[in-house]
Design a protein around this motif. Structure first.
Motif, short mmCIF file in Angstrom:
data_model
loop_
_atom_site.label_atom_id
_atom_site.label_comp_id
_atom_site.label_asym_id
_atom_site.label_seq_id
_atom_site.Cartn_x
_atom_site.Cartn_y
_atom_site.Cartn_z
N GLU A 176 17.96 -6.64 17.13
CA GLU A 176 17.26 -6.01 18.26
C GLU A 176 16.34 -4.90 17.76
N LYS A 177 16.89 -4.05 16.87
CA LYS A 177 16.08 -2.94 16.34
C LYS A 177 14.89 -3.45 15.55
N TYR A 178 15.13 -4.47 14.75
CA TYR A 178 14.07 -5.02 13.91
C TYR A 178 12.90 -5.51 14.77
N PHE A 179 13.21 -6.30 15.77
CA PHE A 179 12.12 -6.85 16.58
C PHE A 179 11.42 -5.76 17.41
N LYS A 180 12.17 -4.70 17.77
CA LYS A 180 11.52 -3.57 18.46
C LYS A 180 10.52 -2.90 17.53
N LEU A 181 10.89 -2.77 16.26
CA LEU A 181 9.97 -2.18 15.30
C LEU A 181 8.74 -3.06 15.11
N LEU A 182 8.95 -4.38 15.13
CA LEU A 182 7.80 -5.29 15.00
C LEU A 182 6.83 -5.13 16.17
N VAL A 183 7.38 -4.79 17.34
CA VAL A 183 6.50 -4.53 18.49
C VAL A 183 5.55 -3.38 18.15
N THR A 184 6.07 -2.34 17.52
CA THR A 184 5.21 -1.19 17.18
C THR A 184 4.17 -1.59 16.13
N VAL A 185 4.56 -2.47 15.21
CA VAL A 185 3.60 -2.95 14.19
C VAL A 185 2.44 -3.68 14.88
N ALA A 186 2.79 -4.52 15.84
CA ALA A 186 1.74 -5.27 16.55
C ALA A 186 0.91 -4.35 17.43
N GLU A 187 1.59 -3.47 18.16
CA GLU A 187 0.88 -2.65 19.14
C GLU A 187 -0.06 -1.61 18.52
N CYS A 188 0.17 -1.26 17.26
CA CYS A 188 -0.70 -0.24 16.66
C CYS A 188 -2.13 -0.76 16.52
N GLY A 189 -2.28 -2.08 16.50
CA GLY A 189 -3.63 -2.66 16.51
C GLY A 189 -4.39 -2.53 15.21
N LEU A 190 -3.72 -2.17 14.13
CA LEU A 190 -4.43 -1.94 12.87
C LEU A 190 -4.53 -3.19 11.99
N PHE A 191 -3.65 -4.16 12.22
CA PHE A 191 -3.51 -5.25 11.25
C PHE A 191 -3.97 -6.60 11.79
N ASP A 192 -4.27 -7.51 10.84
CA ASP A 192 -4.72 -8.85 11.22
C ASP A 192 -3.57 -9.85 11.31
N MET A 200 0.83 -1.20 0.00
CA MET A 200 0.00 0.00 0.00
C MET A 200 0.87 1.26 0.00
N PRO A 201 0.35 2.34 -0.61
CA PRO A 201 1.15 3.56 -0.73
C PRO A 201 1.20 4.37 0.56
N VAL A 202 1.93 3.88 1.54
CA VAL A 202 2.00 4.61 2.81
C VAL A 202 3.44 4.95 3.21
N LYS A 203 4.41 4.55 2.38
CA LYS A 203 5.78 4.82 2.80
C LYS A 203 6.47 5.83 1.90
N ASP A 204 7.44 6.55 2.46
CA ASP A 204 8.21 7.51 1.67
C ASP A 204 9.63 6.98 1.54
N GLN A 205 9.72 5.80 1.00
CA GLN A 205 11.02 5.15 0.87
C GLN A 205 11.57 5.35 -0.54
N ILE A 248 14.83 -0.65 8.49
CA ILE A 248 15.15 -0.16 9.83
C ILE A 248 15.69 1.25 9.65
N ASP A 249 14.95 2.25 10.11
CA ASP A 249 15.32 3.65 9.93
C ASP A 249 15.75 3.95 8.49
N GLY A 250 15.00 3.44 7.55
CA GLY A 250 15.29 3.72 6.14
C GLY A 250 16.24 2.73 5.48
N TRP A 251 16.88 1.88 6.26
CA TRP A 251 17.78 0.86 5.67
C TRP A 251 16.92 -0.30 5.17
#
Ligand SMILES: [Zn+2]
Ligand SMILES: [Zn+2]
Length: 268
Positions: free
Chosen positions: A140-156, A43-48, A115-118
Motif C-alpha cells: 500500500e505504501k509503495y503504490f502511494k509513493l508511486l502516485v507522488t512520482v507520477a503526480e510530480c509531472g517531472l518524468f516521462d 542521478m545524484p538526488v537521494k540521501d540514502q 519506502i521511508d528509507g527502507w
C-alpha cells in the motif's frame, strides 16, 4: 531471437552495483540487432545509505560527454539515447529540475526504490521492512509513493511499476486494487509504463509490471516502452522474447521511443 526493438534501461559501472563501460553495452546491443539503446544512470538526488549507487555531479558531466562521443562513433550502427533514472522525493523537486534543465536528456525515468528509507529492492535490507510493515502495508505504501512520482509531472517513464514484488512477497488480496491509484495517476500524468524484464532474474520471476496490471494499463489506453535493467552487458535485451509475449497478449503492438523527450510510436 525475438528481441526488444529498444532497450532503455542500462546501468554501467558508474552505478556501484553494475559493471562495464557504456561502449560494451552498445556493442552488445548491436550484436543483438537492437534499433536503439539507452542508459538510465541513477542521478545524484537521494540521501540514502547507498548514494554511491548514484553518479556524482562530476560523473553526470562525464556521462553526457561519453554519450556524445559514442553517438559519433556508432552513428551508422545504432541510436544511442541519454536517459536518467531519478528517485523522487517530495522535498527535492528543485534538485531534479536543475539536472533536467542542465542536460539534453532523451527520457527521464521516475522510480521508487525505498519506502521511508527502507531499501526494499536490496537483498541485504529487504527482510527488515517486511517484518516491520507486513506485506499489505508495504504494498500500500509503495503504490502511494508511486502516485507522488507520477503526480510530480517531472518524468516521462514510470520504471519497474511493481518493483515491490521483487523478492517474492505477495499480498493476500488483489494487487490490482492496491496498484489502482498509481495506475490512475500515471495515466493522468501521461506517463509511459516501462516493461522491465529484470523481474525474471529475481525471486518474483515475473515481468514488471505483472500481466494483469499491464492489461489494465492497456484498457486505459496507456503506452509502453522496454528495458532490461541490465547491470552487465550480457543482460542487454535479456528475456526480451518473454516480455514481448506478455506485451502482445495484453494487446500491445507498438512502443514509445524518445528523442530529446519527444515521443514517437514504433511497431514491434
Ligand atoms: Zn530502478
Ligand atoms: Zn535502474
Amino acid at each position: 531471437m525475438d528481441s526488444f526493438p529498444i532497450d532503455y534501461h542500462l546501468h554501467t559501472k558508474w552505478c556501484e552495483h553494475a559493471s562495464a563501460e557504456m561502449r560494451d553495452y552498445v556493442e552488445r546491443a548491436i550484436e543483438l540487432g537492437l534499433n536503439e539503446v539507452g542508459f538510465a544512470v541513477h542521478m545524484p538526488v537521494k540521501d540514502q545509505p547507498h548514494e554511491k549507487d548514484s553518479l556524482t555531479e562530476r560523473e553526470v558531466e562525464k556521462y553526457a560527454s561519453e554519450i556524445e562521443k559514442l553517438r559519433g562513433e556508432y552513428a551508422s550502427g545504432i541510436k544511442i539515447r541519454m536517459g536518467a533514472e531519478f528517485d523522487y522525493y517530495r522535498e527535492k523537486p528543485s534538485k531534479i529540475e536543475r539536472y533536467i534543465a542542465a542536460y539534453d536528456f532523451d527520457y527521464l525515468y521516475g522510480s521508487m526504490h525505498d519506502i521511508d528509507g527502507w531499501l526494499f529492492d536490496w537483498a541485504e535490507y529487504a527482510d527488515e521492512g517486511w517484518k516491520k510493515l507486513g506485506v499489505e502495508e508495504a504494498y500500500e505504501k509503495y503504490f502511494k509513493l508511486l502516485v507522488t512520482v507520477a503526480e510530480c509531472g517531472l518524468f516521462d517513464i514510470l520504471s519497474h511499476f511493481d518493483l515491490i514484488k521483487k523478492f517474492g512477497q505477495r499480498p493476500a488480496g488483489s494487487v490490482l486494487l492496491l496498484a489502482e491509484p498509481a495506475l490512475a495517476a500515471a495515466a493522468a500524468a501521461g506517463m509511459v509504463l516501462e516493461l522491465n524484464s529484470s523481474g525474471w532474474r529475481f525471486p518474483c520471476a515475473e515481468l514488471y509490471p505483472s500481466p494483469e496490471i499491464l492489461v489494465s494499463w492497456r484498457q486505459r489506453g496507456g503506452t509502453i516502452t522496454f528495458g532490461s535493467d541490465a547491470h552487465c552487458p550480457k543482460d542487454v535485451g535479456r528475456d526480451s522474447a518473454r516480455a514481448l509475449q506478455v506485451a502482445r497478449q495484453a494487446g500491445f503492438d507498438q512502443c514509445v521511443v524518445f528523442e530529446k523527450r519527444q515521443r514517437k510510436l514504433i511497431e514491434f
